[in-house]
Design a protein around this motif. Structure first.
Motif, short mmCIF file in Angstrom:
data_model
loop_
_atom_site.label_atom_id
_atom_site.label_comp_id
_atom_site.label_asym_id
_atom_site.label_seq_id
_atom_site.Cartn_x
_atom_site.Cartn_y
_atom_site.Cartn_z
N PHE A 38 20.13 13.02 6.36
CA PHE A 38 19.22 13.14 7.48
C PHE A 38 17.76 13.19 7.04
O PHE A 38 17.44 13.64 5.94
CB PHE A 38 19.53 14.41 8.29
N GLU A 39 16.89 12.74 7.93
CA GLU A 39 15.45 12.92 7.81
C GLU A 39 15.00 13.87 8.92
O GLU A 39 15.63 13.94 9.98
CB GLU A 39 14.72 11.58 7.97
N LEU A 40 13.92 14.58 8.67
CA LEU A 40 13.34 15.45 9.68
C LEU A 40 12.27 14.70 10.44
O LEU A 40 11.42 14.03 9.84
CB LEU A 40 12.75 16.70 9.04
N ARG A 41 12.30 14.79 11.75
CA ARG A 41 11.29 14.16 12.60
C ARG A 41 10.75 15.19 13.58
O ARG A 41 11.48 16.05 14.05
CB ARG A 41 11.89 12.99 13.39
N SER A 42 9.48 15.06 13.90
CA SER A 42 8.93 15.79 15.04
C SER A 42 8.13 14.79 15.87
O SER A 42 7.62 13.79 15.35
CB SER A 42 8.06 16.97 14.61
N PHE A 43 8.03 15.06 17.15
CA PHE A 43 7.46 14.06 18.06
C PHE A 43 6.86 14.76 19.27
O PHE A 43 7.23 15.89 19.62
CB PHE A 43 8.54 13.07 18.51
N PRO A 44 5.91 14.09 19.95
CA PRO A 44 5.31 14.68 21.16
C PRO A 44 6.26 14.63 22.34
O PRO A 44 7.07 13.70 22.47
CB PRO A 44 4.07 13.81 21.40
N VAL A 45 6.16 15.61 23.19
CA VAL A 45 6.96 15.70 24.42
C VAL A 45 5.99 15.93 25.58
O VAL A 45 5.31 16.95 25.64
CB VAL A 45 7.98 16.86 24.33
N LEU A 46 5.94 14.98 26.49
CA LEU A 46 4.97 15.05 27.59
C LEU A 46 5.51 15.75 28.81
O LEU A 46 4.74 16.21 29.66
CB LEU A 46 4.53 13.64 27.98
N GLY A 47 6.82 15.82 28.97
CA GLY A 47 7.40 16.35 30.19
C GLY A 47 7.32 15.33 31.31
O GLY A 47 6.74 14.24 31.16
N PRO A 48 7.92 15.62 32.46
CA PRO A 48 7.89 14.66 33.58
C PRO A 48 6.46 14.39 34.02
O PRO A 48 5.75 15.30 34.43
CB PRO A 48 8.69 15.38 34.68
N ARG A 49 6.03 13.15 33.94
CA ARG A 49 4.69 12.78 34.38
C ARG A 49 4.63 11.25 34.47
O ARG A 49 5.49 10.56 33.95
CB ARG A 49 3.62 13.27 33.40
N ARG A 50 3.62 10.75 35.15
CA ARG A 50 3.41 9.31 35.21
C ARG A 50 2.50 8.91 34.06
O ARG A 50 1.31 9.22 34.08
CB ARG A 50 2.76 8.92 36.54
N PRO A 51 3.02 8.24 33.05
CA PRO A 51 2.15 7.88 31.92
C PRO A 51 0.98 7.02 32.40
O PRO A 51 1.15 6.07 33.16
CB PRO A 51 3.08 7.07 31.02
N GLY A 52 -0.21 7.38 31.93
CA GLY A 52 -1.39 6.60 32.26
C GLY A 52 -1.94 6.84 33.65
O GLY A 52 -3.00 6.34 34.00
N TYR A 53 -1.21 7.61 34.47
CA TYR A 53 -1.60 7.71 35.87
C TYR A 53 -2.96 8.37 36.05
O TYR A 53 -3.75 7.97 36.89
CB TYR A 53 -0.53 8.49 36.64
N ARG A 54 -3.24 9.39 35.23
CA ARG A 54 -4.53 10.06 35.39
C ARG A 54 -5.64 9.28 34.68
O ARG A 54 -6.79 9.28 35.11
CB ARG A 54 -4.45 11.49 34.86
N GLY A 55 -5.32 8.62 33.56
CA GLY A 55 -6.32 7.85 32.86
C GLY A 55 -6.63 6.54 33.56
O GLY A 55 -7.73 6.01 33.45
N TRP A 56 -5.64 5.99 34.26
CA TRP A 56 -5.84 4.75 35.02
C TRP A 56 -5.14 4.93 36.35
O TRP A 56 -3.92 5.01 36.43
CB TRP A 56 -5.26 3.55 34.27
N ASP A 57 -5.91 5.02 37.42
CA ASP A 57 -5.37 5.32 38.74
C ASP A 57 -5.02 4.01 39.45
O ASP A 57 -5.92 3.26 39.85
CB ASP A 57 -6.40 6.11 39.54
N PRO A 58 -3.74 3.72 39.64
CA PRO A 58 -3.38 2.44 40.25
C PRO A 58 -3.79 2.35 41.72
O PRO A 58 -3.85 1.25 42.26
CB PRO A 58 -1.86 2.41 40.11
N CYS A 59 -4.06 3.48 42.34
CA CYS A 59 -4.45 3.43 43.75
C CYS A 59 -5.95 3.20 43.93
O CYS A 59 -6.43 3.08 45.06
CB CYS A 59 -4.04 4.73 44.44
N ALA A 60 -6.70 3.17 42.84
CA ALA A 60 -8.15 3.02 42.95
C ALA A 60 -8.65 1.73 42.32
O ALA A 60 -9.85 1.47 42.34
CB ALA A 60 -8.84 4.21 42.29
#
Length: 494
Positions: free
Chosen positions: A152-174
């Motif tokens: 085995f190798e050890l890995r760690s990674f980011p966890v964002l939780g339930p969210r819309r990726p990019g939604y706040r940085g790029w607003d599709p409604c605007a």
């Protein structure tokens, strides 16, 4: 971008994207930056939710699976409300041909390498709001693992939780460069008489039907809905469904089977199970809280040497695996797994296994239809001997490792001849319109264009020729961004 439009009978765009999940939104944002006129269609509303008419289907076969409507919410953001936000990248081996893993002559390699996708992984992380530097997690037992003959190798990674990726940085409604049509269900992809190009899409809303045309059309609706739409859009040119000249559409449905694989007794602090659990560790670029987590991942060298796929494992308190919120069905009936109550200080190893492609694991069409007359899907999820062998190899290696680290009463829960009733999916819907250089081996080419149709593209999990070891969302977004660059110089047909 407009969310609601006045009633109209025809919409035109440079690129039409079907699906407003993370993949469709990533592609729309990429294309909008190039000045292309983009239309995004989704059958749901502003808040993703299951549709038990449009999204339902049948679970066939021996392995229970999630209610198809519940695990495929429709609307702006798609399935990101269910997404755990685990952002892992595939390794080079996950893109390479592995013919030793399959029993027939299924192509197992991608049409691109990990190196080809590297710049798009960077952009995908940025789209999701992942900062350039993510705090690494350290396992307190890492030093002991590294000096042993450990696969085995050890890995760690980011966890964002339930969210819309990019939604706040790029607003599709605007964004005025993109038209968003919610409550708009594509019921048919209509090709030219020769079948070599998409002429238009038939789209139904609550009160009328309209025609949508684009110089390029992209399906970004997931592995189940992609197969359903292609198969149900048959014509004289494509009598068994668009792109299905070699009976590959809907086949090779893949998941990442998750099981409560090993039970053991041990001191959670001594085994440092905190390494495997989600813990807040920073913020995203747009100011949201971000966690990290860790895993044991079967190395590429060990996978090749043993002739098995890849697997990753997590240690947690026993009983948590049984708490999955989505209902599971088999042959129309709800299935529940029964667990003995975990003992004090009892821990569990949860495994997530790569599933290899298998033609008999597939999506077909039912004689039942939704409210717009489109046939509903039937899912027959089938796992192979290789999948079981991969799980068994990783689980037994984990058991040996844990005994060496001081765990007691280590016992395997995976039977030698079958999968347990509590086997779960991601839910990850992969492989039903797989990528291959030749139409004899796949539905789309290396640019995600459907073989034989000049302006029809598919992106997302449906095009995966192998599932790899990792949750697919980050790779799916990377593929969408890559497709955006391919379509940017001039949409197909211009």
């Amino acid at each position: 971008m407009t969310v609601a439009r006045e009633r109209q009978n025809r919409i035109e765009a440079d690129v039409v994207i079907v699906g407003a999940g993370p993949v469709g939104l990533a592609l729309a944002s990429r294309l909008a930056d190039t000045g292309r006129r983009v239309a995004v269609l989704d059958s749901g509303g502003p808040i993703p939710a299951p549709d038990h008419d449009l999204g339902t289907g049948t679970i066939d076969g021996h392995i229970p699976y999630f209610d198809l409507a519940e695990c495929r919410p429709r609307g702006l953001g798609g399935s990101t409300g269910l997404w755990g936000g685990w952002c892992e990248e595939l390794d080079e081996i996950d893109f390479e041909p592995r013919p030793e893993l399959v029993d027939d002559r299924i192509a197992t390699g991608w049409c691109l390498t990990r190196k080809d996708l590297d710049p798009y992984y960077r952009d995908a992380r940025a789209f999701c709001g992942i900062p350039d530097v993510v705090p690494a997690r350290d396992w307190l037992r890492a030093g002991e693992v590294c000096v042993r003959d450990c696969p085995f190798e050890l890995r760690s990674f980011p966890v964002l939780g339930p969210r819309r990726p990019g939604y706040r940085g790029w607003d599709p409604c605007a964004d005025e460069r993109v038209d968003l049509l919610l409550g708009a269900t594509v019921t048919r992809v209509v090709t030219t008489d020769r079948g070599d190009a998409v002429d238009h899409l038939l789209v139904r809303t609550a009160d009328h039907e309209l025609v949508v045309t684009g110089r390029a059309v992209v399906l970004a609706v997931g592995g189940i809905e992609t197969a359903r739409l292609l198969l149900s859009s048959s014509s004289a040119a494509w009598p068994t469904g668009i792109g299905n000249g070699n009976d590959l559409v809907g086949r090779c449905f893949m998941e990442h089977p998750h099981i409560d694989a090993v039970r053991l007794h041990g001191d959670p602090a001594a085994l440092d199970i905190e390494f495997f659990l989600e813990r807040v560790g920073g913020v995203t670029v747009d100011g949201e809280r971000m966690a990290t987590a860790g895993a044991l991942v079967l190395s590429a060298a060990a996978s090749r040497a043993a002739g098995v796929g890849r697997i990753q494992l997590f240690i947690e308190m026993a009983g948590d695996h049984a708490k999955h919120p989505l209902p599971r069905l088999r042959n129309g009936r709800r299935v529940s797994a029964r667990y003995a109550a975990p003992g004090p200080r009892e821990l569990a190893v949860i495994s997530s296994t790569e599933q290899v492609p298998n033609r008999d694991s597939r999506i077909t069409l039912s004689s039942d239809v939704d409210r717009y007359g489109v046939p509903l899907p039937i899912l027959n999820w089938r796992l192979t001997r290789t999948d079981h062998r991969t799980a068994m190899f990783g689980i037994e290696a984990a058991g040996r490792l844990l005994r060496e680290l001081g765990a007691t009463n280590v016992r395997r829960r995976l039977p030698r001849d079958r999968w347990p009733l509590d086997t779960l999916g991601g839910p990850h819907h992969l492989g039903t319109a797989r990528m291959a250089d030749s139409p004899a081996d796949g539905v789309v080419d290396g640019d995600c264009r459907v073989h034989g149709v000049t302006n029809l593209y598919i992106t997302g999990g449906a095009v995966f020729p192998r599932s790899g070891y990792a949750p697919p969302t980050l790779t799916m977004i990377a593929l969408a961004l890559r497709l955006g660059d391919h379509l940017s110089p001039a949409p197909a047909g211009r």
